[in-house]
Design a protein around this motif. Structure first.
Motif, short mmCIF file in Angstrom:
data_model
loop_
_atom_site.label_atom_id
_atom_site.label_comp_id
_atom_site.label_asym_id
_atom_site.label_seq_id
_atom_site.Cartn_x
_atom_site.Cartn_y
_atom_site.Cartn_z
N GLU A 1 0.78 -1.11 -0.13
CA GLU A 1 0.12 -0.41 0.38
C GLU A 1 0.58 1.29 0.06
O GLU A 1 0.16 2.40 -0.75
N ARG A 2 1.71 0.90 0.72
CA ARG A 2 3.15 2.61 0.93
C ARG A 2 3.96 2.04 1.65
O ARG A 2 4.32 1.14 2.13
N LEU A 3 5.05 2.90 1.39
CA LEU A 3 6.42 2.91 2.40
C LEU A 3 6.43 4.25 2.81
O LEU A 3 5.79 5.61 2.36
N GLU A 4 6.46 3.85 4.47
CA GLU A 4 6.47 5.20 5.47
C GLU A 4 7.43 5.71 6.07
O GLU A 4 8.25 4.87 6.36
N ILE A 5 8.04 6.21 5.77
CA ILE A 5 9.07 6.79 7.16
C ILE A 5 9.32 8.22 7.53
O ILE A 5 8.49 9.58 7.46
N HIS A 6 9.00 7.35 9.22
CA HIS A 6 9.36 8.43 10.48
C HIS A 6 10.27 9.26 10.78
O HIS A 6 11.40 8.59 11.09
N SER A 7 10.36 10.68 10.89
CA SER A 7 11.73 10.95 11.40
C SER A 7 11.46 12.41 12.02
O SER A 7 10.55 13.45 11.50
N ASN A 8 11.89 12.39 13.30
CA ASN A 8 11.94 14.48 13.91
C ASN A 8 10.16 14.07 13.91
O ASN A 8 9.68 15.28 13.80
N GLY A 9 9.09 13.13 13.77
CA GLY A 9 7.44 13.02 14.60
C GLY A 9 7.42 13.86 12.60
O GLY A 9 5.79 14.19 13.34
N SER A 10 7.83 13.92 12.05
CA SER A 10 7.24 13.67 10.80
C SER A 10 7.36 12.61 9.87
O SER A 10 7.64 11.42 10.36
N VAL A 11 5.87 11.75 9.22
CA VAL A 11 5.73 10.48 8.05
C VAL A 11 6.08 11.44 6.57
O VAL A 11 5.06 12.30 6.14
N THR A 12 6.81 10.86 6.04
CA THR A 12 6.71 10.69 4.38
C THR A 12 6.36 10.12 3.96
O THR A 12 6.26 8.63 4.39
N TYR A 13 5.49 9.75 3.26
CA TYR A 13 4.88 8.82 2.44
C TYR A 13 5.42 8.39 1.11
O TYR A 13 5.54 9.46 0.15
N PHE A 14 5.43 7.32 0.56
CA PHE A 14 5.97 6.75 -0.62
C PHE A 14 4.30 5.42 -1.60
O PHE A 14 4.56 4.70 -1.04
N ASN A 15 3.76 5.81 -2.42
CA ASN A 15 3.05 5.29 -2.59
C ASN A 15 3.57 4.09 -3.85
O ASN A 15 4.91 4.15 -5.01
N ALA A 16 3.63 2.47 -3.36
CA ALA A 16 4.32 1.26 -4.23
C ALA A 16 3.35 0.52 -4.49
O ALA A 16 3.84 -0.62 -4.31
N SER A 17 1.59 1.10 -5.14
CA SER A 17 1.43 -0.29 -5.32
C SER A 17 1.75 -0.78 -6.50
O SER A 17 1.05 -1.45 -6.79
N GLN A 18 2.77 -1.04 -7.19
CA GLN A 18 3.14 -1.03 -8.22
C GLN A 18 3.89 -2.13 -7.46
O GLN A 18 4.58 -3.55 -8.71
N VAL A 19 4.28 -2.21 -6.78
CA VAL A 19 4.86 -4.16 -5.84
C VAL A 19 3.60 -4.34 -5.31
O VAL A 19 3.10 -4.40 -4.38
N THR A 20 3.33 -5.56 -6.54
CA THR A 20 1.75 -6.60 -6.43
C THR A 20 2.42 -8.00 -7.41
O THR A 20 3.44 -8.22 -7.78
N GLY A 21 1.51 -8.73 -6.58
CA GLY A 21 1.18 -9.90 -6.92
C GLY A 21 1.11 -11.61 -6.77
O GLY A 21 -0.48 -10.50 -5.03
N PRO A 22 0.27 -12.52 -6.67
CA PRO A 22 -0.09 -13.31 -5.97
C PRO A 22 0.00 -13.86 -4.77
O PRO A 22 1.10 -14.05 -4.86
N SER A 23 -0.81 -13.79 -3.65
CA SER A 23 -0.35 -13.87 -2.63
C SER A 23 0.52 -15.13 -2.01
O SER A 23 1.19 -15.31 -1.14
N ILE A 24 0.31 -15.82 -3.26
CA ILE A 24 1.15 -17.20 -2.77
C ILE A 24 2.52 -16.99 -3.34
O ILE A 24 3.42 -18.20 -2.94
N TYR A 25 3.36 -15.81 -3.60
CA TYR A 25 4.59 -15.89 -3.88
C TYR A 25 5.17 -14.77 -3.94
O TYR A 25 4.60 -13.97 -2.45
N SER A 26 6.06 -14.15 -4.01
CA SER A 26 7.18 -13.24 -3.60
C SER A 26 6.80 -12.18 -4.21
O SER A 26 6.67 -12.81 -5.52
N PHE A 27 7.48 -11.24 -4.00
CA PHE A 27 7.36 -9.91 -5.11
C PHE A 27 9.20 -10.14 -5.30
O PHE A 27 10.17 -9.77 -4.04
N HIS A 28 9.66 -9.82 -6.55
CA HIS A 28 10.90 -9.05 -6.83
C HIS A 28 11.22 -8.39 -7.88
O HIS A 28 10.20 -8.28 -8.97
N CYS A 29 11.98 -7.60 -7.95
CA CYS A 29 12.36 -6.52 -8.97
C CYS A 29 13.81 -6.27 -8.46
O CYS A 29 14.10 -5.75 -7.73
N GLU A 30 14.49 -6.03 -9.98
CA GLU A 30 15.98 -5.98 -9.80
C GLU A 30 15.66 -4.25 -9.39
O GLU A 30 17.01 -4.38 -8.51
#
Length: 465
Positions: free
Chosen positions: A338-367
């Motif tokens: 869904e997202r990647l969160e970076i927490h530092s100094n009381g602030s949060v930075t959000y990254f959308n990572a919805s392209q990281v997806t796949g069948p739940s019986i598999y893992s996900f790999h990308c170069e």
């Protein structure tokens, strides 16, 4: 005249002597180096405990001599089981385990699955990567003298008919083939077949509840060392030769509650804040006290939290949040980061990572999983421009249906139709269109069905206005 001829021959022999001596010296050097490179691995394991202590583990590059090998074998033969199995291959090298063994994400493809399982379950085990060929060549004789029993060449059928006794010594020799080049079977298939033989033999002994000590080795190595061919180039070239450094494979990060739940691995994990980059690979993978506080898992949501102290002068937490949903169209569960969160100094930075997806019986790999456009831009910051940047090279993650501490089959981010494939398809379609158009024009040609006859009236063609 005869004296002159003899003198000429003597002078020629004197001139040839240094050359012959140099050739003999070179051959001796080649033979010595080749003999020094004749090392094979030796794998030992036993059903008894405490046969080999931690001090028996040798450092990298060490070659075990016959005297050192006897110090390892004597306690096992005196205190351990009296039934000894010797799996002997014609050729085997430590490179075979590297090339065909299991690594992170691909352990299911290992050609040594039964051997790896036996070493994991054995109360005592010892791996010697390089043993001198002379020590291995005399191993059968050494075991025969220590046990006081002649070696018995057996196969699976013979082994099932044997009735072993724990109190009586027995030396069972099992020959395993190896084909490295010209055989009809590939080396992986042959090694897998050998591993199946080892598994069946151990299963037979386990069913009979017979204690044993087993060893796997070979008569000679299957691969020639690279440095032997460089001897003819001189020692200076060897000293100036740049040695290749093998890549270090780090174990994956594993979050466990009652069992392994989330696996995360990357060959390189780098983060930047304000264009100042930090490499977190060595601080993340293979670290026993990695801070995973805040990680969470259930069947529908997973959160992997990585916390680093004094990163860019403060405490920084990275949170990978994944969701698992059922889609009726495909009739299966799919996971999405869904997202990647970076927490530092009381602030949060959000990254959308919805392209990281796949069948739940598999893992996900990308170069590359990165927020940099040149590396695919799979991480999209919600607010641009962002002070935070991240790059994960050879990224792999699995948060659902994890079995043990190894990844399932990987669903790769690389699309099937690459730009090169699209260019080839479009060019082929364009050429096919030209060919079809030309063929249609040729088929549309019509021949004349009326001809002028000089004996009859002249053919008149009506002018079409």
């Amino acid at each position: 005249m005869a004296a002159a001829t003899a003198a000429a021959r003597l002078q020629a022999g004197t001139r040839q002597a240094p050359a012959l001596w140099q050739m003999r010296w070179l051959l001796l050097v080649l033979v010595a180096v080749a003999e020094a490179e004749q090392q094979v691995p030796l794998v030992l394991w036993s059903s008894d405990r405490d046969l080999w202590g931690p001090a028996a583990n040798t450092h990298e590059g060490h070659i075990t001599s016959d005297m050192q090998l006897s110090t390892y074998l004597d306690p096992a033969l005196e205190l351990g089981p009296r039934n000894v199995l010797l799996f002997l291959q014609d050729k085997l090298s430590i490179e075979d385990f590297t090339a065909y063994g299991g690594v992170f994400g691909n352990k299911q493809d290992s050609a040594f699955s039964n051997l790896e399982n036996a070493l994991d379950l054995a109360p005592s085990s010892l791996v010697l990567p390089a043993v001198d060929w002379y020590a291995v060549s005399t191993l059968t004789t050494y075991l025969q003298e220590k046990l006081g029993a002649s070696p018995l060449h057996v196969d699976l059928a013979t082994l099932r008919e044997l009735r072993l006794n724990a109190s009586l010594p027995a030396l069972l020799l099992i020959r395993l083939p190896y084909t490295a080049s010209s055989g009809l079977m590939a080396p992986r298939e042959v090694l897998t077949g050998n591993d199946e033989v080892i598994g069946q033999v151990l299963s037979t002994l386990k069913s009979e509840d017979v204690p044993y000590t087993a060893a796997l080795t070979a008569v000679r190595p299957s691969r020639v060392a690279r440095d032997v061919a460089m001897v003819t180039g001189g020692l200076g070239r060897q000293l100036l030769q740049k040695q290749t450094v093998s890549a270090v494979v780090h174990p994956p990060v594993s979050y466990n509650d009652t069992a392994p739940r989330i696996l995360f691995w990357a060959q390189n994990f780098s983060v930047a804040y304000g264009n100042h980059w930090e490499d977190l690979t060595s601080l993340t993978f293979g670290v026993q006290d990695l801070n995973l506080t805040g990680s969470f898992w259930n069947d529908s949501v997973a959160r992997l939290s990585l916390t680093y102290e004094q990163l860019f002068g403060t405490t920084v937490t990275f949170r990978f949040i994944l969701a698992n949903r059922f889609y009726p169209v495909s009739a299966r569960h799919w996971f999405t980061m869904e997202r990647l969160e970076i927490h530092s100094n009381g602030s949060v930075t959000y990254f959308n990572a919805s392209q990281v997806t796949g069948p739940s019986i598999y893992s996900f790999h990308c170069e590359y999983v990165s927020c940099l456009g040149k590396n695919g831009d799979l991480l999209v910051p919600r607010v641009r421009p962002s002070l935070w940047q991240m790059t994960l090279q050879h990224f792999q993650i699995q948060a659902f249906n994890v079995t043990g501490e190894q990844f399932s089959y990987a669903s790769d981010c690389a699309g099937f139709f690459s730009p090169g494939i699209w260019m080839g398809l479009l060019t082929s379609l364009f050429m096919l269109f030209i060919f079809t158009y030309g063929l249609h024009m040729i088929l549309s040609l019509k021949t004349m069905d009326r001809f002028d006859d000089h004996k009859g009236p002249t053919i008149s063609l009506t002018q079409i206005v």
